[in-house]
Design an enzyme around this catalytic site. Structure first.
Site, short mmCIF file in Angstrom:
data_model
loop_
_atom_site.label_atom_id
_atom_site.label_comp_id
_atom_site.label_asym_id
_atom_site.label_seq_id
_atom_site.Cartn_x
_atom_site.Cartn_y
_atom_site.Cartn_z
N ARG A 57 12.79 -0.93 4.79
CA ARG A 57 11.56 -0.35 4.28
C ARG A 57 10.44 -1.37 4.48
NH1 ARG A 57 13.97 2.00 -1.11
NH2 ARG A 57 14.96 3.89 -0.33
N GLN A 75 10.30 -5.40 3.69
CA GLN A 75 11.59 -6.01 3.36
C GLN A 75 11.95 -7.09 4.39
OE1 GLN A 75 14.19 -2.54 3.09
NE2 GLN A 75 14.47 -2.89 0.89
N GLY A 133 12.17 0.47 -7.40
CA GLY A 133 12.89 1.47 -6.61
C GLY A 133 12.67 1.35 -5.11
N GLY A 169 13.37 -1.35 -3.30
CA GLY A 169 14.37 -2.17 -2.61
C GLY A 169 14.09 -3.66 -2.58
N LYS A 170 13.76 -4.22 -3.72
CA LYS A 170 13.54 -5.67 -3.78
C LYS A 170 14.87 -6.41 -3.66
CE LYS A 170 11.08 -5.42 -7.64
NZ LYS A 170 10.68 -4.01 -7.62
N SER A 171 15.92 -5.85 -4.29
CA SER A 171 17.20 -6.60 -4.34
C SER A 171 17.72 -6.94 -2.94
CB SER A 171 18.27 -5.79 -5.07
OG SER A 171 17.71 -5.04 -6.10
N CYS A 229 -6.52 6.49 0.57
CA CYS A 229 -5.98 7.83 0.36
C CYS A 229 -5.93 8.62 1.65
CB CYS A 229 -6.79 8.58 -0.69
SG CYS A 229 -6.09 10.19 -1.08
N CYS A 288 -4.94 13.63 -1.00
CA CYS A 288 -4.85 14.16 -2.36
C CYS A 288 -5.88 15.28 -2.47
CB CYS A 288 -5.06 13.07 -3.41
SG CYS A 288 -6.75 12.77 -3.89
N CYS A 298 -9.68 14.34 -3.06
CA CYS A 298 -10.39 13.77 -1.91
C CYS A 298 -10.69 14.86 -0.89
CB CYS A 298 -9.56 12.68 -1.25
SG CYS A 298 -9.56 11.15 -2.18
#
Ligand code: ADP
Ligand code: MG
Ligand code: ZN
Length: 629
Positions: free
Chosen positions: A100, A103, A123, A125-127, A478, A482, A485
């Site tokens: 990702r 990383q 969530g 993916g730091k680990s 953005c 969204c 916008c």
């Protein structure tokens, strides 16, 4: 001074403080807007100078060290001595196909011996950024983690993929501790990762002396400090033992340190650097901004059947053959909404905490394998979802906070391809959630921020989220992904002072008759849906229902109305009362306004509505711009 006099003095002072507060809030809003404009302008100027600006998806903060964007980008490459092994282990050990964003940069920097601070939303993916270097290095990686439960999860996961990892905490047996300590100086390295709580470093001389030995034997390959913001008292979960971790870098200066966190303002990071004695880390900040997600809020039909039909139509047309999640408020809703969707020929199944574990994992498996199109879930459906091609996350009921919403909606588009995140914003849902979070300390406040996000008609949805991630927002981040916008000018500022006064009157009349009004009752009475005798005592409104609801919500958010909970043994009932600011309305000079989508505008809202009434009429014929641009 008599009691009455004092009360009126206090009241007068309160009024003036309230008025001043209101002014300050306005100024803050204006300043935030100004900040966005200036940031955008700065970016343009930098581009003219032909300097690559730090993009919002990838920026390094702080004045040092002197590493330019270009130099940093080199660390995204795959021509390092370890690159082959890294690629191999990613597939073979971790069973992942690609990295990702950022990383690989973090991994390469760490493997080249640099100290790194990695700021990345939960969530994402730091680990992996320390687990993968761990398996590609000699010796072991020391991981400091604040919670035993977090460590247990990681050990379980690593064991399941055959990466050997151990942990030490206060409750570890003597036997286990002895084995681990012995392993730390064993050149054959029986494990690749050693997880410890910070207390181990702060309080166990034996452990630190063991680390010393491992360091001398060149077996301590890396130090990872998870949830690194715990070092700083400015952060939100300061842990005193984290403050003592500076010893690591002082004793083991040659070992690269990797600090990981999801939220950290620059002063927290600065503090962490000093506490951990890492003067020049490379700071990598992954933006919270998921550029491929398209955020949208639609007004929920008050009629239950109509609201389900609208969702069903979206799923059948816009998301034909695509996979998604519908988040609902309760287990009961999960059952009923999924069965209603099934009646409309959609392969939808419920998922909630009250189901048998095997049943839950069967649903999860089938959905992951595309045998089921939609999971209708409570927030229990979250942990461990890593299906990458989720094309839509629809909230049948708003989330209880923006952080929750970010997490839940963030399960869409993990493959980085466009995906939609839609909230159906319903008047009565606000109060259902409110009664649920009433016991939580800051529950109401967080819910109000979520409601504010939904009711907002003029500011970029992402800019509202950015506030929660301490991120300076750049309007260009953005890219029209969204709804606000996209149809920015389709709203007008409406004076709602008279409406507010009418509502206050409805409540006052009810109170004089010893009657408490639920939000729905208040709405109906104001709209004249009550006996003629009652109607005669109040001014009824000419606003349509959606607008009347919007006004009530606005007044609640601004403190002119407030909630009053009544606890019965079986349920909590929510009544409306006059808020702390209501007395201001007695002042004839006091005015109050709000931004509302104009009736002819709100293109997207209408598309949503229309699609609800036209099953089978494929939206492509209506130029529905789902995935803009
Ligand atoms: P964080 O610590 O940032 O909150 P975790 O490291 O716990 O996040 O990872 C969250 C999830 O993301 C895990 O299920 C993990 O397997 C998954 N993940 C991490 N990296 C990748 C990747 N490159 N591709 C797919 N899934 C990934
Ligand atoms: Mg983590
Ligand atoms: Zn936007």
């Amino acid at each position: 001074m008599d009691g009455d006099g004092r009360t009126s003095d206090v009241q007068a002072e309160l009024d003036s403080v309230e008025a001043e507060l209101e002014l300050v809030e306005l100024q803050i809003a204006e300043l935030l807007e100004k900040q966005s404009e200036l940031t955008a302008h700065k970016k343009t100027l930098l581009q003219q100078l032909d300097q690559p600006p730090s993009s919002s998806a990838d920026k390094s903060c702080g004045p040092e060290p002197a590493m330019t964007q270009q130099e940093l980008q080199q660390y995204d490459g795959t021509d390092f001595p370890w690159s082959k092994e890294v690629a191999q282990q990613l597939k073979d050990s971790f069973h992942l196909s690609t990295f990702r964003a950022l990383q690989l940069r973090a991994i390469n920097l760490s493997l080249s011996g640099r100290d790194v601070f990695l700021v990345m939303p939960t969530g994402r993916g730091k680990s992996l950024c320390y687990q993968l270097p761990a398996v590609c290095s000699q010796g072991f990686t020391l991981v400091i983690s604040p919670l035993v439960s977090l460590m247990e999860d990681q050990i379980m996961y690593l064991t399941s993929i055959n990466v050997s990892a151990v942990m030490l905490c206060a409750s570890s047996s003597k036997e286990h501790t002895k084995t681990v300590m012995a392993g730390m100086t064993d050149p054959n390295a029986p494990f690749k990762l050693v997880y410890v709580t910070p207390e181990k470093i702060a309080k166990s001389k034996l452990f630190v002396s063991r680390l010393e030995k491992a360091y001398k034997a060149k077996l301590l390959s890396r130090i990872a400090v998870d949830e690194v913001h715990c070092c700083s008292q400015w952060g939100h979960d300061f842990r005193p033992d984290y403050k003592l971790l500076g010893i690591l870098k002082r004793q083991f200066p040659k070992v690269p340190l990797l600090g990981l966190t999801a939220t950290a303002t620059s002063n927290v990071l600065q503090d962490c650097k000093e506490i951990l004695c890492v003067p020049q880390p490379i700071t990598i900040v992954a933006s919270f901004n998921r550029t491929n997600l398209n955020y949208q809020v639609l007004i929920k039909e008050s009629n239950v059947d109509a609201s389900i039909s609208e969702i069903a139509s979206l799923i059948k047309n816009r998301y034909k053959d695509q996979s998604g999640i519908v988040y609902v408020f309760s287990q009961k809703d999960a059952e009923s909404v999924s069965s209603e969707l099934q009646k409309r020929d959609i392969l939808a199944y419920p998922y909630h905490a009250n189901m048998e574990p095997e049943h839950k994992s069967r649903i999860h498996r089938k959905w992951s394998g595309n045998k089921i199109k939609v999971v209708v879930a409570t927030v229990a459906f979250g942990m461990g979802i890593d299906k990458s091609d989720v094309r839509f996350v629809i909230h049948h009921t708003l989330s209880k906070s923006i952080e929750n919403y970010y997490q839940e909606s963030g399960r869409a588009g993990r493959d980085d391809r466009p995906a939609d995140c839609i909230v159906y914003f319903g008047f009565s849902d606000i109060f259902r959630i409110s009664t649920m979070v009433v016991m939580e300390n800051v529950g109401q406040k967080k819910l109000q921020q979520m409601v504010d996000y939904c009711q907002n008609v003029d500011r970029c949805r992402r800019s509202l989220m950015a506030v929660h991630f301490d991120e300076v927002w750049d309007n260009e981040g953005c890219n029209h992904m969204c709804d606000t916008c996209r149809c920015a000018k389709d709203f007008s500022t409406v004076d709602i002072t008279q409406h507010a006064r009418q509502l206050v009157q409805v409540l006052e009349v009810a109170a004089s008759q010893d009657e408490k009004l639920t939000p729905l009752k208040l709405l109906e009475r104001w709209m004249g849906k009550c006996p003629a005798k009652q109607r005669a005592l109040i001014h009824t409104t000419t606003l349509c229902r959606a607008q009347a609801e919007a006004v009530i919500v606005r007044l609640l958010l601004q403190g002119y109305l407030r909630e009053d909970f009544s606890f019965t043994p079986y349920t909590t009932i929510f009544y409306m009362k006059l808020g702390r600011r209501a007395p201001l309305l007695k002042n004839t000079n006091h005015t109050l306004s709000m931004k509302m989508v104009t009736q002819s505008a709100g293109v997207e809202a209408k598309e949503g509505k229309r699609s609800g009434h036209s099953a089978g009429d494929a939206p492509k014929s209506k130029k529905v711009k789902t995935h803009l641009p």
